[in-house]
Structures are given as C-alpha cells and as structure tokens.
Write a protein that holds these residues in place. Structure first.
Motif, PDB file in Angstrom:
ATOM      1  N   UNK A   1       0.814  -1.205   0.000  1.00 44.78           N
ATOM      2  CA  UNK A   1       0.000   0.000   0.000  1.00 44.78           C
ATOM      3  C   UNK A   1       0.849   1.256   0.000  1.00 44.78           C
ATOM      4  N   UNK A   2       2.068   1.205   0.529  1.00 51.87           N
ATOM      5  CA  UNK A   2       2.927   2.389   0.514  1.00 51.87           C
ATOM      6  C   UNK A   2       3.303   2.765  -0.909  1.00 51.87           C
ATOM      7  N   UNK A   3       3.584   1.765  -1.752  1.00 49.33           N
ATOM      8  CA  UNK A   3       3.906   2.055  -3.149  1.00 49.33           C
ATOM      9  C   UNK A   3       2.702   2.602  -3.909  1.00 49.33           C
ATOM     10  N   UNK A   4       1.520   2.110  -3.572  1.00 47.84           N
ATOM     11  CA  UNK A   4       0.307   2.617  -4.230  1.00 47.84           C
ATOM     12  C   UNK A   4       0.085   4.083  -3.870  1.00 47.84           C
ATOM     13  N   UNK A   5       0.187   4.402  -2.589  1.00 41.01           N
ATOM     14  CA  UNK A   5      -0.090   5.765  -2.131  1.00 41.01           C
ATOM     15  C   UNK A   5       0.902   6.774  -2.701  1.00 41.01           C
ATOM     16  N   UNK A   6       2.178   6.428  -2.700  1.00 39.88           N
ATOM     17  CA  UNK A   6       3.192   7.375  -3.150  1.00 39.88           C
ATOM     18  C   UNK A   6       3.560   7.195  -4.615  1.00 39.88           C
ATOM     19  N   UNK A   7       2.970   6.197  -5.272  1.00 37.40           N
ATOM     20  CA  UNK A   7       3.174   6.011  -6.703  1.00 37.40           C
ATOM     21  C   UNK A   7       2.021   6.616  -7.477  1.00 37.40           C
ATOM     22  N   UNK A   8       1.131   5.771  -7.984  1.00 33.51           N
ATOM     23  CA  UNK A   8      -0.012   6.316  -8.719  1.00 33.51           C
ATOM     24  C   UNK A   8      -0.952   7.135  -7.844  1.00 33.51           C
ATOM     25  N   UNK A   9      -0.997   6.838  -6.541  1.00 37.14           N
ATOM     26  CA  UNK A   9      -1.876   7.583  -5.645  1.00 37.14           C
ATOM     27  C   UNK A   9      -3.254   6.960  -5.548  1.00 37.14           C
ATOM     28  N   UNK A  10      -4.063   7.495  -4.640  1.00 34.68           N
ATOM     29  CA  UNK A  10      -5.415   6.976  -4.440  1.00 34.68           C
ATOM     30  C   UNK A  10      -6.405   7.568  -5.435  1.00 34.68           C
ATOM     31  N   UNK A  11      -6.045   8.694  -6.021  1.00 33.53           N
ATOM     32  CA  UNK A  11      -6.918   9.315  -7.020  1.00 33.53           C
ATOM     33  C   UNK A  11      -6.094  10.277  -7.866  1.00 33.53           C
TER      34      UNK A  11
END
Length: 262
Positions: free
Chosen positions: A109-119
């Motif tokens: 989830x850290x890579x998701x949040x700081x990569x593509x982001x939540x939106x």
C-alpha cells in the motif's frame, strides 16, 4: 486547451472504472442482518434513514456545505477498483455520509499511495508518508485493502446525539461491507491531525493510530494520521452491534487505540 485535453485523456487512461457492488447479492447473511438492524435502530431512535450504495455516485451528489470531497471517493477520479457509500437522511435532508474504497496493494500500500496515488483529478494533490512507523504499517499492507473514510455530518447536526452515533456506527457498517463483500485483507483510515487533537478520532474505534502522513492539497500540506482495524475485529464489532444494538456506542472510549472490540 491542448494541456487540458491531454490531462483528460491521461485521467481516462489512468483511472479504472468502478465495478459496482451489489450489497444484497454479494454480501453475507451477517452483513444483511447488520444493515437491517442499523436501519431499524436509527429510524426508531432518531427518525433517520440509511441508504447503502455500491459505488460513489450518491456520495458525490451530497451538498457538503462547502466541504471538500476526497478524490478517492469520487467515481471520476478514484484509482480504487470498487467502492461503497452510505448516505444518511433526516427529515428529507442529506445530513451525513461515509465511504469505503477497495485498492489492490501490489507490491504494498505504501507504493500505491506514493506512486499512482489513491486518485487523480488533474491537480497536484498527492500523499506522502513521512513517519517511519506509518511507513512500516503501509508497507506491511498487501493484497486487497479497504480505505475507510468520507465521514461528513451537517453543521446543524454536529454535537447532537445523532452525530455522536453516526461517527462510530458508519465506519462499523462500511468496514463490514469491505470484509463481507470484498473479502479484504486490511482496512485503514486517514484522519486530519486536527480531528485527532479534538478527540473525534477516538470515536472511529480503530485498533491502531499513528501520525506521519502528509496530504498535499490545494497547495498546502495537511498533516494526517493513519488508522487501522483488522478484519477479525471488524467482524467482532459487527457481532457486538447485533448483540448490543445502539448501546454498543454508549460505552466510554478508553483511547485512540483499542486492544479489543468493545
């Protein structure tokens, strides 16, 4: 004009389509019973109604009296694969909301949040994980992850018994949807630091809370807290509500983190 067109094309390409959740068909018997009891209890005690939806369309149609709608709970901008929301009405007015979004956390989830982001809404909005403990928690979250939040109560109702009920009850219901419909591995929340300072964060009834997140929005950095509640305790909370009803939320809070569901 060219930049705007490119941005729209990018958003269309990057943002997945929400697959609508059929609460009745996909939910378990426990979830259906939980929602029936919640609706009946709120109607009997306050004359209010709860409507549950399988995406964020109804959530986006609520007039928040100038308040901002987080992009992860917007069908147009979210990078979630699924979503759900709850809208509360009293005397014909929409006076409260809640939402939960499903993310595929790979590799974490850290890579998701700081990569593509939540939106992505075309702005410079983004999240940063600055606290080492918060980063450890997000790095540990892998698989199917529910993001619980979107709580809003009309200013006219804040501080009332109905408001004090909705803040713990809506997350309980939404987290149960995430577990019983989506089979999530994890559920987390994020709350502004000022919410935690006021003590409101305690009413979210989370197992773990930790500072260390920054939300960059509209040119400003907003300190945020991380909150976590595991699926086992989410189911325990649901069973506790079925057993105790609204009395479950009348017990005093013992702190921002709990060792067992009340």
């Amino acid at each position: 004009m060219r930049d705007d067109n490119q941005r729209r094309k990018f958003m269309k390409h990057q943002t997945p389509n929400i697959r609508k959740t059929d609460i009745e068909r996909e939910g378990s018997y426990l979830l259906r019973k939980l929602l029936r009891q919640a609706r009946a209890s709120v109607a009997a005690e306050f004359g209010a109604t709860l409507s549950v939806h399988g995406d964020f369309q109804a959530f986006g149609q609520v007039d928040r009296e100038g308040g901002y709608t987080f992009g992860a709970y917007d069908n147009r901008f979210t990078r979630a694969s699924r979503g759900t929301c709850i809208v509360v009405k009293h005397q014909g007015r929409k006076i409260g909301t809640y939402a939960c979004a499903l993310f595929d956390a790979h590799p974490s989830m850290s890579e998701v949040m700081e990569g593509p982001g939540l939106y992505f809404d075309g702005s410079d909005d983004h999240l940063r994980i600055e606290g080492p403990k918060a980063r450890q928690w997000f790095h540990a979250m892998r698989g199917s992850v529910g993001f619980s939040g979107g709580i809003w109560v009309s200013k006219a109702y804040r501080g009332t018994p109905l408001s004090h009920l909705l803040v713990p009850m809506l997350p309980l219901l939404g987290r149960a949807i995430a577990v019983e419909c989506w089979g999530v591995d994890h559920v987390f929340a994020m709350m502004p630091e000022q919410v935690m300072r006021k003590g409101i964060g305690q009413r979210y009834r989370l197992s773990i809370t930790e500072p260390g997140i920054v939300w960059h929005h509209d040119g400003a950095d907003i300190p945020m807290w991380f909150g976590y509640h595991p699926p086992l305790m989410i189911v325990h909370d649901a069973l506790s509500f079925l057993d105790q009803g609204l009395a479950l939320f009348q017990a005093p809070d013992t702190g921002t983190a709990r060792t067992a569901a009340a």
